[in-house]
Design a protein around this motif. Structure first.
Motif, mmCIF file in Angstrom:
data_model
loop_
_atom_site.group_PDB
_atom_site.id
_atom_site.type_symbol
_atom_site.label_atom_id
_atom_site.label_comp_id
_atom_site.label_asym_id
_atom_site.label_seq_id
_atom_site.Cartn_x
_atom_site.Cartn_y
_atom_site.Cartn_z
ATOM 1 N N GLN A 175 0.833 -1.194 0.000
ATOM 2 C CA GLN A 175 0.000 0.000 0.000
ATOM 3 C C GLN A 175 0.870 1.246 0.000
ATOM 4 O O GLN A 175 0.612 2.208 -0.744
ATOM 5 N N CYS A 176 1.921 1.236 0.816
ATOM 6 C CA CYS A 176 2.811 2.397 0.898
ATOM 7 C C CYS A 176 3.586 2.603 -0.396
ATOM 8 O O CYS A 176 3.902 3.746 -0.755
ATOM 9 N N GLY A 225 0.091 5.041 4.994
ATOM 10 C CA GLY A 225 0.284 5.260 3.561
ATOM 11 C C GLY A 225 0.524 6.727 3.244
ATOM 12 O O GLY A 225 1.360 7.061 2.401
#
Length: 217
Positions: free
Chosen positions: A97-98, A158
């Motif tokens: 996600q990051c 994130g």
């Protein structure tokens, strides 16, 4: 025989539409939502009229690419839930996600702000929250994740990765990975762990935060 050219035109139109979408996603990833439809046309290598025939407004183009971005995040969460080890699945999701939020400026501006996302953000949240909640609750239940970590912490991580990338990405594009690793290490459960002094945002507070952030462009 008369309909063959029509079918050909429809195929050409579809190819042009996909070309514009791909160019927009690439351009927004770098420049954010300040990029214009004219910029998209130039990046796609098509005439401005081609873009406006497919998308009359910038908002229509955002609508089209937003769903792709949310689908991508949802697939990450679904894949993470397939990991047998709940901690490994949680870490895998956070890291991937990051990677998205650190490398795609446009996506994070849409997802974290109501300036562009609007009602689309709410629909996305309805889809993503159950998945991230399951990831967090599973890892907490298994004793891997500290007890005071909440599902709303995952999108904030994130955003932090995206902030690091926006600030220092031109110096070290992978720097965000260092801080995500530090954050993940701090999220692991351990003995004699004191509760965090500040609670995670609830959904109402998340809504207020998104309304208050207005990215450039």
């Amino acid at each position: 025989m008369i309909d063959k050219p029509c079918r050909g035109l429809r195929k050409d139109a579809q190819r042009n539409r996909q070309r514009v979408l791909t160019a927009a996603r690439e351009l927004f990833a770098v420049k954010g939502m300040e990029a214009t439809l004219n910029d998209v046309a130039h990046h796609a290598g098509v005439g401005v009229g081609t873009v406006y025939r497919r998308f009359a407004t910038k908002d229509e183009l955002i609508e089209a690419i937003f769903e792709d971005g949310i689908d991508e995040v949802a697939r990450l969460a679904e894949t993470a839930l397939q990991h047998e080890n709940s901690w490994e699945g949680f870490v895998w999701f956070i890291e991937h996600q990051c990677c998205l939020t650190a490398t795609d400026r446009g996506l994070r501006e849409i997802v974290y702000s109501k300036a562009y996302g609007g009602d689309r953000v709410e629909r996305a949240r309805e889809r993503l929250v159950p998945l991230t909640t399951k990831l967090v609750e599973r890892a907490r239940h298994d004793g891997h994740l500290r007890a005071d970590i909440e599902p709303s912490d995952t999108p904030v991580i994130g955003l932090l990765a995206g902030t690091v990338s926006a600030w220092a990405g031109h110096v070290e594009p992978e720097l965000w990975r260092r801080y995500v690793a530090l954050l993940l290490d701090g999220m692991r459960a351990c003995e004699h762990q004191q509760r965090l002094e500040v609670d995670a945002l609830d959904m109402r507070q998340m809504e207020r935060a998104m309304h208050g952030w207005h990215p450039a462009g």
